[in-house]
Design a protein around this motif. Structure first.
Motif, PDB file in Angstrom:
ATOM      1  N   MET B   1       0.894  -1.501  -0.033  1.00 18.72           N
ATOM      2  CA  MET B   1       0.694   0.239   0.126  1.00 18.72           C
ATOM      3  C   MET B   1       0.997   0.954  -0.228  1.00 18.72           C
ATOM      4  O   MET B   1       1.641   1.571   0.829  1.00 18.72           O
ATOM      5  CB  MET B   1      -0.785  -0.171   1.486  1.00 18.72           C
ATOM      6  CG  MET B   1      -2.211   0.893   1.430  1.00 18.72           C
ATOM      7  SD  MET B   1      -2.819   0.611   2.730  1.00 18.72           S
ATOM      8  CE  MET B   1      -4.301   2.052   2.889  1.00 18.72           C
ATOM      9  N   SER B   2       0.377   2.127  -0.872  1.00 22.26           N
ATOM     10  CA  SER B   2       1.072   3.739  -1.526  1.00 22.26           C
ATOM     11  C   SER B   2       1.118   4.356   0.711  1.00 22.26           C
ATOM     12  O   SER B   2       0.123   4.677   0.682  1.00 22.26           O
ATOM     13  CB  SER B   2       1.741   4.262  -2.532  1.00 22.26           C
ATOM     14  OG  SER B   2       1.716   5.001  -1.960  1.00 22.26           O
ATOM     15  N   THR B   3       2.235   4.573   0.508  1.00 22.27           N
ATOM     16  CA  THR B   3       2.322   6.122   1.473  1.00 22.27           C
ATOM     17  C   THR B   3       2.046   7.230   1.698  1.00 22.27           C
ATOM     18  O   THR B   3       1.857   8.080   2.230  1.00 22.27           O
ATOM     19  CB  THR B   3       3.611   5.614   2.592  1.00 22.27           C
ATOM     20  OG1 THR B   3       4.738   6.190   2.093  1.00 22.27           O
ATOM     21  CG2 THR B   3       3.665   4.379   3.005  1.00 22.27           C
ATOM     22  N   LEU B   4       2.095   7.547  -0.046  1.00 18.13           N
ATOM     23  CA  LEU B   4       2.248   8.676  -0.939  1.00 18.13           C
ATOM     24  C   LEU B   4       0.690   8.346  -1.412  1.00 18.13           C
ATOM     25  O   LEU B   4       0.019   7.945  -1.986  1.00 18.13           O
ATOM     26  CB  LEU B   4       3.047   8.940  -1.335  1.00 18.13           C
ATOM     27  CG  LEU B   4       2.962  10.764  -2.260  1.00 18.13           C
ATOM     28  CD1 LEU B   4       3.906  11.203  -0.994  1.00 18.13           C
ATOM     29  CD2 LEU B   4       4.204  10.835  -3.240  1.00 18.13           C
ATOM     30  N   THR B   5      -0.148  10.412  -0.567  1.00 16.89           N
ATOM     31  CA  THR B   5      -1.530  10.065  -1.191  1.00 16.89           C
ATOM     32  C   THR B   5      -1.630  11.666  -1.941  1.00 16.89           C
ATOM     33  O   THR B   5      -1.043  12.641  -1.885  1.00 16.89           O
ATOM     34  CB  THR B   5      -2.787   9.419  -0.358  1.00 16.89           C
ATOM     35  OG1 THR B   5      -2.389  10.341   0.604  1.00 16.89           O
ATOM     36  CG2 THR B   5      -2.530   8.201  -0.102  1.00 16.89           C
ATOM     37  N   VAL B   6      -2.242  11.660  -2.851  1.00 20.71           N
ATOM     38  CA  VAL B   6      -2.730  13.076  -3.406  1.00 20.71           C
ATOM     39  C   VAL B   6      -3.904  13.164  -2.653  1.00 20.71           C
ATOM     40  O   VAL B   6      -5.001  12.603  -3.245  1.00 20.71           O
ATOM     41  CB  VAL B   6      -2.870  12.954  -5.383  1.00 20.71           C
ATOM     42  CG1 VAL B   6      -2.768  14.427  -5.765  1.00 20.71           C
ATOM     43  CG2 VAL B   6      -1.285  12.471  -6.076  1.00 20.71           C
ATOM     44  N   PRO B   7      -4.662  14.630  -2.359  1.00 21.55           N
ATOM     45  CA  PRO B   7      -5.439  14.725  -2.192  1.00 21.55           C
ATOM     46  C   PRO B   7      -7.333  14.906  -2.955  1.00 21.55           C
ATOM     47  O   PRO B   7      -6.846  15.075  -4.404  1.00 21.55           O
ATOM     48  CB  PRO B   7      -5.622  16.127  -0.619  1.00 21.55           C
ATOM     49  CG  PRO B   7      -3.880  16.624  -1.620  1.00 21.55           C
ATOM     50  CD  PRO B   7      -3.334  15.627  -2.352  1.00 21.55           C
ATOM     51  N   ASN B   8      -7.994  14.862  -2.751  1.00 23.55           N
ATOM     52  CA  ASN B   8      -8.957  14.571  -3.948  1.00 23.55           C
ATOM     53  C   ASN B   8      -8.909  15.721  -4.045  1.00 23.55           C
ATOM     54  O   ASN B   8      -9.727  15.554  -5.627  1.00 23.55           O
ATOM     55  CB  ASN B   8     -10.476  13.998  -3.204  1.00 23.55           C
ATOM     56  CG  ASN B   8     -10.425  12.534  -2.234  1.00 23.55           C
ATOM     57  OD1 ASN B   8      -9.182  12.031  -3.294  1.00 23.55           O
ATOM     58  ND2 ASN B   8     -11.380  12.609  -1.913  1.00 23.55           N
ATOM     59  N   GLN B   9      -8.949  16.650  -4.050  1.00 28.51           N
ATOM     60  CA  GLN B   9      -8.990  17.794  -4.176  1.00 28.51           C
ATOM     61  C   GLN B   9      -7.882  18.697  -4.957  1.00 28.51           C
ATOM     62  O   GLN B   9      -7.175  19.101  -3.583  1.00 28.51           O
ATOM     63  CB  GLN B   9      -9.258  18.840  -3.145  1.00 28.51           C
ATOM     64  CG  GLN B   9     -11.895  18.261  -3.526  1.00 28.51           C
ATOM     65  CD  GLN B   9     -12.071  18.954  -3.880  1.00 28.51           C
ATOM     66  OE1 GLN B   9     -12.457  20.830  -4.352  1.00 28.51           O
ATOM     67  NE2 GLN B   9     -13.588  18.945  -4.630  1.00 28.51           N
ATOM     68  N   VAL B  10      -6.475  18.821  -5.251  1.00 29.37           N
ATOM     69  CA  VAL B  10      -5.917  19.221  -5.507  1.00 29.37           C
ATOM     70  C   VAL B  10      -5.775  20.749  -5.817  1.00 29.37           C
ATOM     71  O   VAL B  10      -6.688  21.136  -5.670  1.00 29.37           O
ATOM     72  CB  VAL B  10      -5.103  18.557  -7.120  1.00 29.37           C
ATOM     73  CG1 VAL B  10      -3.761  19.344  -7.667  1.00 29.37           C
ATOM     74  CG2 VAL B  10      -5.115  17.469  -7.561  1.00 29.37           C
ATOM     75  N   PRO B  11      -4.658  20.641  -4.561  1.00 27.52           N
ATOM     76  CA  PRO B  11      -4.844  22.996  -3.797  1.00 27.52           C
ATOM     77  C   PRO B  11      -4.523  23.663  -5.005  1.00 27.52           C
ATOM     78  O   PRO B  11      -3.902  22.962  -5.643  1.00 27.52           O
ATOM     79  CB  PRO B  11      -4.200  22.699  -2.926  1.00 27.52           C
ATOM     80  CG  PRO B  11      -3.032  21.810  -2.424  1.00 27.52           C
ATOM     81  CD  PRO B  11      -3.784  20.030  -3.507  1.00 27.52           C
ATOM     82  N   SER B  12      -4.868  24.957  -5.124  1.00 30.97           N
ATOM     83  CA  SER B  12      -4.257  25.932  -6.168  1.00 30.97           C
ATOM     84  C   SER B  12      -2.403  25.851  -6.093  1.00 30.97           C
ATOM     85  O   SER B  12      -2.783  25.962  -4.988  1.00 30.97           O
ATOM     86  CB  SER B  12      -4.841  26.712  -5.939  1.00 30.97           C
ATOM     87  OG  SER B  12      -4.933  27.291  -4.718  1.00 30.97           O
ATOM     88  N   VAL B  13      -2.088  26.870  -6.569  1.00 32.30           N
ATOM     89  CA  VAL B  13      -0.895  27.087  -6.537  1.00 32.30           C
ATOM     90  C   VAL B  13      -0.649  28.106  -5.675  1.00 32.30           C
ATOM     91  O   VAL B  13       0.211  28.200  -4.299  1.00 32.30           O
ATOM     92  CB  VAL B  13       0.370  27.903  -7.732  1.00 32.30           C
ATOM     93  CG1 VAL B  13       0.808  28.633  -7.835  1.00 32.30           C
ATOM     94  CG2 VAL B  13       0.218  26.550  -8.716  1.00 32.30           C
ATOM     95  N   SER B  14      -1.774  29.071  -5.262  1.00 36.04           N
ATOM     96  CA  SER B  14      -1.570  30.431  -4.227  1.00 36.04           C
ATOM     97  C   SER B  14      -1.958  29.453  -2.830  1.00 36.04           C
ATOM     98  O   SER B  14      -1.314  29.743  -2.180  1.00 36.04           O
ATOM     99  CB  SER B  14      -2.709  31.329  -4.544  1.00 36.04           C
ATOM    100  OG  SER B  14      -4.273  30.653  -4.769  1.00 36.04           O
ATOM    101  N   GLU B  15      -3.081  28.819  -2.821  1.00 35.73           N
ATOM    102  CA  GLU B  15      -3.655  28.382  -1.641  1.00 35.73           C
ATOM    103  C   GLU B  15      -1.815  27.215  -1.028  1.00 35.73           C
ATOM    104  O   GLU B  15      -1.568  26.754   0.322  1.00 35.73           O
ATOM    105  CB  GLU B  15      -3.644  26.326  -1.957  1.00 35.73           C
ATOM    106  CG  GLU B  15      -5.807  27.317  -1.303  1.00 35.73           C
ATOM    107  CD  GLU B  15      -6.465  26.366  -1.566  1.00 35.73           C
ATOM    108  OE1 GLU B  15      -5.527  25.619  -2.982  1.00 35.73           O
ATOM    109  OE2 GLU B  15      -7.792  26.102  -1.213  1.00 35.73           O
ATOM    110  N   ASP B  16      -1.289  26.670  -2.133  1.00 33.47           N
ATOM    111  CA  ASP B  16       0.622  25.820  -1.500  1.00 33.47           C
ATOM    112  C   ASP B  16       1.766  26.641  -0.953  1.00 33.47           C
ATOM    113  O   ASP B  16       2.005  26.771   0.059  1.00 33.47           O
ATOM    114  CB  ASP B  16       1.208  25.692  -2.972  1.00 33.47           C
ATOM    115  CG  ASP B  16       0.144  23.806  -3.320  1.00 33.47           C
ATOM    116  OD1 ASP B  16       0.544  23.612  -4.464  1.00 33.47           O
ATOM    117  OD2 ASP B  16      -0.458  23.293  -2.555  1.00 33.47           O
TER     118      ASP B  16
END
Lengths: 282, 282
Positions: B1-16
């Motif tokens: 099982m992978s330990t690295l996940t991408v959020p369901n909603q990918v955040p915008s650059v400004s949020e990052d």
């Protein structure tokens, strides 16, 4: 070569008698001195202040044989932390040395391993008990004792550094969890002197009045009273816990301590002991 | 099982960016706190009375790694018997435990064997020296060291229980009789941490000012000052022997201690250190 020789001039019967008389006189003088010494020793010990008395007893013990190790342990484990400390300060003043220096120098092997941390301890005296610690250390004690590792450094560490309240909690847990009093498990070889000292240590730490009762019982119930032990316990405990010790004595021997003392001692020595244990108060 | 996940909603650059900004701000805040802590720590240690300060430093040391054993040894060996005792009393009051209890519990093996008798010692402090004893104990030390028996109980007994005057006489005799300073003979393996502690013990007992000079030298002459050690030595020795330590420092480093401190520290931390070592008095 013969080791038995006859003098060139064989002495007359009257000369023999005179020599025997002188020899007996000297013997009686020594015996008399010995007898009065019991009384003098009580007076001496009683006159000293408690810290000086402990320093004196400890110093004497460091100069004697293994059996005196018990006196060192007794002083280390039945006094309060500050009383033990004051004894160490008095030791400096009286002997120009430290107590631990003499204890370390005059003991060896297992006895030193146990006695040195005991005489240098300055235990915490609060009532707080850490039950998690009590459980884990009861387990350690049980493991070590099961393996007969009686000189294990963790076993000694627990007895030499923990507060008396904490040790009591640990040993209660030991009994609950493993079925026996720890001292029963430490009695695999009744003739082993180190084990006897270890059991006495446990007793001094958690039931000092029972320890002192036993010292008195063994001092009195034997061929020729052990005046050394009797005098020590009476003079050191008179102002501390002699009342409880007397109660323990009565319970365990079905005879009051004062009656046992009257039976075994005489004269001024008897009188001063009775006065110190509070004869008539009972 | 992978330990690295991408959020369901990918955040915008400004949020990052906003998240990164916040993360850095927190980091800087922590760093700033860390920096000002050097100053706060001096103030804290300086505010405590000497016994509480020693209790505090010792307690901290029992919770850390092997390198902190040196702090315990330093407190045990460079204080007077009564100062060490007062530290043990303060330890009861502050931590509801005894110092030796924590030292014994948090150390193991050789380190415990050496540290426990050191922290529980109450050395005689008179000047009297027994030369016969000095000779016989110098011989014992030499025998043990020749056999690399560095944790031998007699070797530890001598260092842990004898008065400093007596140890000094013993080690003088050691040098006269066997040719080397004892610490030279204890340097067979420069990386051995126990041997380093043993050498430091000897130094603390007979040349404390040289010991402290070395602690300061090592704290200052390194990549990134060791503020912990610098603060400890300055706050604990300021009112005791800082003047001699400064002289030793100047002799050994050809630069005055205050100049070395100015070069390595800044701001309020620098100012308070200079005030404590008596800047300008030199």
């Amino acid at each position: 070569m013969s080791t038995l020789t006859v003098p060139n001039q064989v002495p007359s019967v009257s000369e023999d008698c005179e020599q025997l008389r002188k020899a007996f006189a000297d013997l009686l003088k020594a015996l008399d001195k010995e007898l009065s010494n019991d009384f003098e020793r009580v007076v001496l010990l009683w006159t000293l202040d408690p810290a000086e008395r402990d320093a004196f007893l400890a110093n004497e013990a460091t100069k004697r044989w293994t059996s005196s190790n018990q006196v060192l342990m007794e002083i280390a484990c039945t006094r309060s932390s500050n009383q033990l400390l004051q004894a160490r300060q008095a030791y400096h003043a009286c002997y120009k040395k430290s107590l631990e220096e003499d204890v370390a120098h005059h003991t060896t092997g297992d006895f030193r391993k146990l006695l040195l941390p005991l005489v240098t301890s300055y235990r915490y005296e609060g009532d707080e008990v850490n039950m998690t610690l009590a459980k884990s250390e009861a387990k350690i004690l049980h493991e070590k004792i099961s393996k007969k590792a009686y000189t294990d450094e963790d076993l000694i560490r627990i007895l030499a550094t923990r507060s008396k309240a904490q040790i009591n909690a640990t040993l209660n847990h030991y009994k609950n969890e493993f079925g026996n009093d720890i001292n029963k498990d430490l009695k695999t070889d009744p003739k082993d002197e180190y084990l006897a000292l270890l059991r006495a240590t446990v007793k001094c730490l958690i039931r000092p009045e029972r320890y002192f009762e036993k010292v008195l019982r063994l001092a009195i119930n034997r061929q020729g009273t052990d005046e050394g032990a009797l005098t020590r316990v009476v003079t050191t405990r008179a102002e501390i816990d002699m009342k409880v010790i007397k109660e323990e004595y009565q319970k365990r021997n079905s005879v009051p301590l004062d009656r046992a003392i009257v039976k075994d001692t005489t004269g001024e020595y008897e009188k001063i002991l009775l006065a110190l244990i509070g004869h008539g108060d009972a």
